[in-house]
Write a protein that holds these residues in place. Structure first.
Motif, PDB file in Angstrom:
ATOM      1  N   ILE A 124     -35.304  68.258 -20.415  1.00 30.60           N
ATOM      2  CA  ILE A 124     -35.414  67.966 -19.324  1.00 30.60           C
ATOM      3  C   ILE A 124     -34.840  67.011 -17.828  1.00 30.60           C
ATOM      4  O   ILE A 124     -34.232  65.848 -18.413  1.00 30.60           O
ATOM      5  CB  ILE A 124     -37.294  67.722 -18.321  1.00 30.60           C
ATOM      6  N   ALA A 125     -33.715  67.968 -17.274  1.00 29.92           N
ATOM      7  CA  ALA A 125     -33.259  67.463 -16.950  1.00 29.92           C
ATOM      8  C   ALA A 125     -33.244  67.097 -15.268  1.00 29.92           C
ATOM      9  O   ALA A 125     -33.994  68.213 -15.277  1.00 29.92           O
ATOM     10  CB  ALA A 125     -31.588  68.228 -17.162  1.00 29.92           C
ATOM     11  N   LEU A 126     -33.062  66.065 -14.867  1.00 29.59           N
ATOM     12  CA  LEU A 126     -34.135  66.713 -12.985  1.00 29.59           C
ATOM     13  C   LEU A 126     -33.045  65.756 -12.088  1.00 29.59           C
ATOM     14  O   LEU A 126     -32.820  64.455 -12.403  1.00 29.59           O
ATOM     15  CB  LEU A 126     -35.632  65.176 -13.275  1.00 29.59           C
ATOM     16  N   ASP A 127     -32.791  66.071 -11.541  1.00 32.55           N
ATOM     17  CA  ASP A 127     -32.274  65.381 -10.408  1.00 32.55           C
ATOM     18  C   ASP A 127     -33.489  64.837  -9.738  1.00 32.55           C
ATOM     19  O   ASP A 127     -34.357  64.584  -9.880  1.00 32.55           O
ATOM     20  CB  ASP A 127     -32.008  66.636  -9.351  1.00 32.55           C
ATOM     21  N   ILE A 128     -32.690  63.601  -9.062  1.00 31.72           N
ATOM     22  CA  ILE A 128     -33.047  62.413  -8.220  1.00 31.72           C
ATOM     23  C   ILE A 128     -33.857  62.808  -6.838  1.00 31.72           C
ATOM     24  O   ILE A 128     -34.225  62.945  -6.226  1.00 31.72           O
ATOM     25  CB  ILE A 128     -32.456  60.958  -8.655  1.00 31.72           C
ATOM     26  N   LEU A 141     -37.223  64.578  -7.833  1.00 30.79           N
ATOM     27  CA  LEU A 141     -37.841  63.197  -8.557  1.00 30.79           C
ATOM     28  C   LEU A 141     -37.917  61.663  -6.711  1.00 30.79           C
ATOM     29  O   LEU A 141     -39.397  61.594  -6.803  1.00 30.79           O
ATOM     30  CB  LEU A 141     -37.617  61.948  -9.311  1.00 30.79           C
ATOM     31  N   VAL A 142     -37.339  62.165  -5.914  1.00 30.31           N
ATOM     32  CA  VAL A 142     -37.462  60.840  -5.012  1.00 30.31           C
ATOM     33  C   VAL A 142     -36.861  61.332  -3.990  1.00 30.31           C
ATOM     34  O   VAL A 142     -35.579  62.534  -3.631  1.00 30.31           O
ATOM     35  CB  VAL A 142     -36.245  59.265  -4.893  1.00 30.31           C
ATOM     36  N   THR A 143     -38.162  61.036  -2.586  1.00 28.67           N
ATOM     37  CA  THR A 143     -38.058  61.700  -1.018  1.00 28.67           C
ATOM     38  C   THR A 143     -36.213  61.706  -0.827  1.00 28.67           C
ATOM     39  O   THR A 143     -35.884  60.220  -1.777  1.00 28.67           O
ATOM     40  CB  THR A 143     -38.425  61.729  -0.218  1.00 28.67           C
ATOM     41  N   TYR A 144     -35.955  61.738   0.318  1.00 25.24           N
ATOM     42  CA  TYR A 144     -34.908  61.108   1.218  1.00 25.24           C
ATOM     43  C   TYR A 144     -35.683  60.377   1.716  1.00 25.24           C
ATOM     44  O   TYR A 144     -33.970  60.014   2.432  1.00 25.24           O
ATOM     45  CB  TYR A 144     -34.300  62.529   2.136  1.00 25.24           C
ATOM     46  N   ASP A 145     -36.557  59.332   2.452  1.00 24.21           N
ATOM     47  CA  ASP A 145     -36.896  58.191   2.582  1.00 24.21           C
ATOM     48  C   ASP A 145     -36.830  57.349   1.143  1.00 24.21           C
ATOM     49  O   ASP A 145     -36.826  56.868   1.479  1.00 24.21           O
ATOM     50  CB  ASP A 145     -37.859  58.555   3.689  1.00 24.21           C
ATOM     51  N   PRO A 163     -24.868  66.552  11.884  1.00 26.63           N
ATOM     52  CA  PRO A 163     -25.164  67.337  12.881  1.00 26.63           C
ATOM     53  C   PRO A 163     -26.889  66.800  13.442  1.00 26.63           C
ATOM     54  O   PRO A 163     -27.519  65.731  12.398  1.00 26.63           O
ATOM     55  CB  PRO A 163     -25.593  68.866  12.297  1.00 26.63           C
ATOM     56  N   PRO A 164     -27.021  66.795  14.725  1.00 27.66           N
ATOM     57  CA  PRO A 164     -28.322  66.438  14.707  1.00 27.66           C
ATOM     58  C   PRO A 164     -29.371  66.850  14.080  1.00 27.66           C
ATOM     59  O   PRO A 164     -29.448  67.746  13.567  1.00 27.66           O
ATOM     60  CB  PRO A 164     -28.232  67.233  16.880  1.00 27.66           C
ATOM     61  N   GLY A 165     -30.257  66.159  14.102  1.00 24.33           N
ATOM     62  CA  GLY A 165     -31.543  66.311  13.208  1.00 24.33           C
ATOM     63  C   GLY A 165     -31.623  65.519  11.872  1.00 24.33           C
ATOM     64  O   GLY A 165     -32.278  65.936  10.940  1.00 24.33           O
ATOM     65  N   TRP A 166     -30.127  65.499  11.235  1.00 24.63           N
ATOM     66  CA  TRP A 166     -30.003  65.331  10.112  1.00 24.63           C
ATOM     67  C   TRP A 166     -30.485  63.898   9.378  1.00 24.63           C
ATOM     68  O   TRP A 166     -30.722  62.784  10.493  1.00 24.63           O
ATOM     69  CB  TRP A 166     -28.186  65.409   9.913  1.00 24.63           C
ATOM     70  N   THR A 167     -31.165  64.247   8.536  1.00 23.17           N
ATOM     71  CA  THR A 167     -32.091  62.846   8.077  1.00 23.17           C
ATOM     72  C   THR A 167     -32.103  62.380   6.727  1.00 23.17           C
ATOM     73  O   THR A 167     -32.756  61.838   6.375  1.00 23.17           O
ATOM     74  CB  THR A 167     -33.844  62.935   8.757  1.00 23.17           C
ATOM     75  N   SER A 168     -31.243  63.184   5.958  1.00 26.63           N
ATOM     76  CA  SER A 168     -31.077  62.731   4.862  1.00 26.63           C
ATOM     77  C   SER A 168     -30.258  61.398   4.382  1.00 26.63           C
ATOM     78  O   SER A 168     -30.029  60.716   5.217  1.00 26.63           O
ATOM     79  CB  SER A 168     -29.945  63.885   4.260  1.00 26.63           C
ATOM     80  N   ARG A 169     -31.200  61.123   3.269  1.00 30.02           N
ATOM     81  CA  ARG A 169     -31.052  58.974   3.369  1.00 30.02           C
ATOM     82  C   ARG A 169     -30.207  59.364   1.766  1.00 30.02           C
ATOM     83  O   ARG A 169     -30.919  58.213   0.876  1.00 30.02           O
ATOM     84  CB  ARG A 169     -32.328  58.632   3.106  1.00 30.02           C
ATOM     85  N   ARG A 170     -29.631  59.990   0.947  1.00 32.52           N
ATOM     86  CA  ARG A 170     -29.288  60.219  -0.026  1.00 32.52           C
ATOM     87  C   ARG A 170     -28.246  59.369  -0.286  1.00 32.52           C
ATOM     88  O   ARG A 170     -27.888  59.082   0.139  1.00 32.52           O
ATOM     89  CB  ARG A 170     -29.042  61.590  -0.788  1.00 32.52           C
ATOM     90  N   ARG A 171     -28.216  58.698  -1.740  1.00 28.08           N
ATOM     91  CA  ARG A 171     -27.651  57.365  -1.671  1.00 28.08           C
ATOM     92  C   ARG A 171     -26.200  57.969  -2.934  1.00 28.08           C
ATOM     93  O   ARG A 171     -26.486  58.117  -4.268  1.00 28.08           O
ATOM     94  CB  ARG A 171     -28.205  56.304  -2.215  1.00 28.08           C
TER      95      ARG A 171
END
Length: 192
Positions: free
Chosen positions: A9-13, A17-21, A183-191
């Motif tokens: 089972i390959a999982l993205d993070i 698995l993890v929210t953008y927060d 862009p306005p409203g972009w809230t992604s916190r990917r690292r």
């Protein structure tokens, strides 16, 4: 899931698995534990750097498995007996000089970083705090191509974030790790 034939089972993070927060929910942690308890193998696969993925593996209780990091450029085997807790099994690199020179012509005010696997990033200017994991070493632009790298990360004010890696065939690909201007409203916190 049937226990008679183990599955991989390959999982993205990020966003899986993890929210953008950057929150790993109890439900996600329990689901991964149940899959592993059923005898299946969990592999973490992400655009994140290796140094940004190992804490997630620890939080999930995964000590022995595989990690595919840096958009596929890095494959590591988690091994609690290893000094760093993992062994690098495959690292795909490329010479970043042509990419960096081309990008600098198009985006002269951008910030640039190259990944040093298992350590962090060398960059021509500091990136916003928390955006890139590991150690940050500010160097002259020309020193970014002092050796082979797994990827180039670019931040340009007013443009979405982009990361470039080279596929085994030599063609460049791009992804969007953590934007600091978008862009306005972009809230992604990917690292990365």
């Amino acid at each position: 899931m049937a226990h008679d034939s183990p599955k991989l089972i390959a999982l993205d993070i990020d966003g899986t698995l993890v929210t953008y927060d950057d929150v790993l929910s109890a439900e996600a942690r329990d689901a991964v534990a149940a899959v592993r308890a059923a005898g299946h193998h969990v592999v973490l696969a992400s655009g994140r750097s290796l140094i940004a993925m190992t804490p997630v593996a620890r939080e999930l209780g995964i000590e022995e498995s595989w990690i595919v990091a840096s958009n596929g450029a890095v494959t590591a085997r988690l091994d609690p007996a290893a000094e760093m807790g993992y062994v690098l099994e495959r690292v795909e690199t490329f010479d970043p000089e042509p990419v960096l020179r081309m990008l600098k012509e198009e985006l002269p005010q951008a910030r640039y970083a190259v990944e040093d696997v298992g350590v962090g990033f060398r960059m021509n200017e500091l990136f916003p705090e928390g955006e890139l994991n590991g150690e940050h070493q500010v160097v002259d632009f020309e020193d970014l191509w002092a050796g082979q790298v797994t990827r180039v990360v670019v931040r340009s004010p007013g443009r979405p974030a982009r990361s470039s890696t080279r596929s085994p065939r030599g063609s460049a690909s791009t992804t969007s790790p953590t934007p600091w201007a978008g862009p306005p409203g972009w809230t992604s916190r990917r690292r990365a």
